[in-house]
Design a protein around this motif. Sequence first.
Motif, PDB file in Angstrom:
ATOM      1  N   GLN A 261       0.847  -1.183   0.000  1.00 31.16           N
ATOM      2  CA  GLN A 261       0.000   0.000   0.000  1.00 31.16           C
ATOM      3  C   GLN A 261       0.883   1.233   0.000  1.00 31.16           C
ATOM      4  O   GLN A 261       1.885   1.284   0.699  1.00 31.16           O
ATOM      5  CB  GLN A 261      -0.906   0.017   1.224  1.00 31.16           C
ATOM      6  N   ASN A 262       0.492   2.188  -0.783  1.00 34.63           N
ATOM      7  CA  ASN A 262       1.222   3.454  -0.834  1.00 34.63           C
ATOM      8  C   ASN A 262       0.533   4.455   0.092  1.00 34.63           C
ATOM      9  O   ASN A 262      -0.652   4.728  -0.051  1.00 34.63           O
ATOM     10  CB  ASN A 262       1.263   4.010  -2.251  1.00 34.63           C
ATOM     11  N   TYR A 263       1.302   4.942   1.027  1.00 35.32           N
ATOM     12  CA  TYR A 263       0.787   5.951   1.950  1.00 35.32           C
ATOM     13  C   TYR A 263       1.524   7.256   1.706  1.00 35.32           C
ATOM     14  O   TYR A 263       2.712   7.274   1.423  1.00 35.32           O
ATOM     15  CB  TYR A 263       0.999   5.530   3.406  1.00 35.32           C
ATOM     16  N   ALA A 264       0.802   8.325   1.838  1.00 37.64           N
ATOM     17  CA  ALA A 264       1.403   9.643   1.714  1.00 37.64           C
ATOM     18  C   ALA A 264       1.057  10.451   2.963  1.00 37.64           C
ATOM     19  O   ALA A 264      -0.042  10.340   3.498  1.00 37.64           O
ATOM     20  CB  ALA A 264       0.892  10.360   0.473  1.00 37.64           C
ATOM     21  N   VAL A 265       1.994  11.234   3.413  1.00 39.38           N
ATOM     22  CA  VAL A 265       1.755  12.097   4.563  1.00 39.38           C
ATOM     23  C   VAL A 265       1.320  13.451   4.039  1.00 39.38           C
ATOM     24  O   VAL A 265       1.994  14.054   3.199  1.00 39.38           O
ATOM     25  CB  VAL A 265       3.031  12.232   5.423  1.00 39.38           C
ATOM     26  N   ARG A 266       0.193  13.914   4.526  1.00 39.63           N
ATOM     27  CA  ARG A 266      -0.336  15.209   4.099  1.00 39.63           C
ATOM     28  C   ARG A 266       0.406  16.319   4.814  1.00 39.63           C
ATOM     29  O   ARG A 266       0.668  16.253   6.013  1.00 39.63           O
ATOM     30  CB  ARG A 266      -1.831  15.271   4.427  1.00 39.63           C
TER      31      ARG A 266
END
Length: 71
Positions: free
Chosen positions: A3-8
């Motif tokens: 899963q690709n997670y991005a930090v906002r």
Amino acid sequence: MIQNYAVRRLTPLECERLQGAPDNWTAITYRGKPIADGPRYKMIGNSMAVPVMRWLGERIALIAGIMKGGA
């Protein structure tokens, strides 16, 4: 499963709130235009958290009062 997670990135408003500043404290105009987010982040980063500074000041005054009364 990958899963690709991005930090906002926090908004300038969120950063102001974390520092204890009023909402839109850094939302100023320069040459008749609102400033970009970059300078706002810089202003917030160069500041100190208001609640922390208040707490430190109160503790310094408390200790100063104790030392003055006990000397």
